[in-house]
Design a protein around this motif. Sequence first.
Motif, PDB file in Angstrom:
ATOM      1  N   ASN A 119      33.473  30.674  40.529  1.00 32.00           N
ATOM      2  CA  ASN A 119      33.446  31.113  39.141  1.00 32.00           C
ATOM      3  C   ASN A 119      32.348  30.406  38.356  1.00 32.00           C
ATOM      4  OD1 ASN A 119      34.757  32.491  36.744  1.00 32.00           O
ATOM      5  ND2 ASN A 119      34.972  30.352  36.134  1.00 32.00           N
TER       6      ASN A 119
ATOM      7  N   ARG B  11      33.505  37.974  35.208  1.00 30.25           N
ATOM      8  CA  ARG B  11      34.809  38.580  35.478  1.00 30.25           C
ATOM      9  C   ARG B  11      34.698  39.958  36.107  1.00 30.25           C
ATOM     10  NH1 ARG B  11      36.649  35.869  30.648  1.00 30.25           N
ATOM     11  NH2 ARG B  11      36.095  37.651  29.344  1.00 30.25           N
TER      12      ARG B  11
ATOM     13  N   HIS C  97      30.845  34.748  30.716  1.00 30.12           N
ATOM     14  CA  HIS C  97      32.185  34.816  31.310  1.00 30.12           C
ATOM     15  C   HIS C  97      32.598  36.266  31.541  1.00 30.12           C
ATOM     16  CE1 HIS C  97      33.189  30.526  30.866  1.00 30.12           C
ATOM     17  NE2 HIS C  97      32.533  30.577  29.715  1.00 30.12           N
ATOM     18  N   GLN C  98      32.244  37.143  30.619  1.00 31.50           N
ATOM     19  CA  GLN C  98      32.607  38.554  30.760  1.00 31.50           C
ATOM     20  C   GLN C  98      31.939  39.172  31.982  1.00 31.50           C
ATOM     21  OE1 GLN C  98      31.399  39.974  26.901  1.00 31.50           O
ATOM     22  NE2 GLN C  98      33.371  39.536  25.958  1.00 31.50           N
TER      23      GLN C  98
END
Length: 384
Positions: free
Chosen positions: A114, A144, A140-141
């Motif tokens: 991540n 994901r 982060h989007q």
Amino acid sequence: MITSEIGFEEIASYLNRSGWVRSLSGRIAEVWQSQADANLSVIVPKLSDAPDFQRNLMMLTSEIARRENRPPEEVAREISRQFIDVTDLRAEDDSITDGTIPLNAGIHLFSSANRLMVSAAAATMTRQGSYGRSMPRAAHQHARRMRIGQTRPGSYIVPIISSARFGSLVDRDSTEPQLRMESADSYFDRRILTTLSRALETLAEMAVNREHSPSRDEMLSSVDEGVSSELCSAVLDVLLKGEVSVFDVKFNWAPSSPAPEFALDEVTFTEDSIHILGNVKAELEESQIPSERILFGVIRRLSLKANESSGRVAMETVIDGKKRTVSFDLDLETYRRAAIYHGERRPVVVRGILDAPPGRNATMKVSGFDADHSALSFDGLALF
């Protein structure tokens, strides 16, 4: 095993790259013929929602596997990978030979997955030595959107799956290069991996592939290539916190599209590099390097006046979800390259300090300019 949903497009892409040609086409199925054997043909189902699609798919993969003399499940796996990039994160412990790693190492390997993708996504948008609380929410989007596949033998491998299904970036019907807004976002996952590959290569050059520690200037210059304190932390998560001897990242680019230019396919770090990685991380955390914006787009206009030492370029790009034109100056040597890219309708990337107030002309003080090596498209015709 890495598999994704298989449809007609995946099958056709695989056959096209494996020596088969379409000989008959219908609404529900096609016939493809082997170029090596005129007597060998296969029936390709087209309707994935048909009740017999899976049965026909199994028959197809079995026939191809028989011809290629390999297991059907291996053929199915390669067919499914046509439009996805798979990034393998591998940890190895010299003291263990059964393909496992300690539980603690596995936890940090997944955490690193991540952190690697978030840091690479951030560096694809802005270059900073350390992001800290200013880490873009969009980073982060984008991270994901990626998926984790089933772990595999080979020490211990965690595969990260991302989309590699692209549209043409340049409008094919326009007389001048124009950015296709609807296709721009489809490239971002590939650009993240391109950034990650180059950043990890740069980090490995400092921490692994040399006999002496990098200078402070070298550490700071690595930010230009996408290195950040967060990227260093992601690697240290595995080597230091996970206590393994080897950590490597392998990029398996989708067969349906060309691999990014100049991007390494594999980068390896060893436990011997922990000290230097820690030094680079600390230096970048304390650095005061100004944040620089990264923009991708196509050149719309060029202007060069007589006896001038620089030329003016207008590039069409996307800023905060809206199409904008950004103007900037380039030295003559770089300007000549820009003119070539403009003639080829080749996508470009610029890095620098952006000034884009709402309702006013956007400008940039450019510190880096190049072709967009993650998106290969010339004359508005995608190469994939």
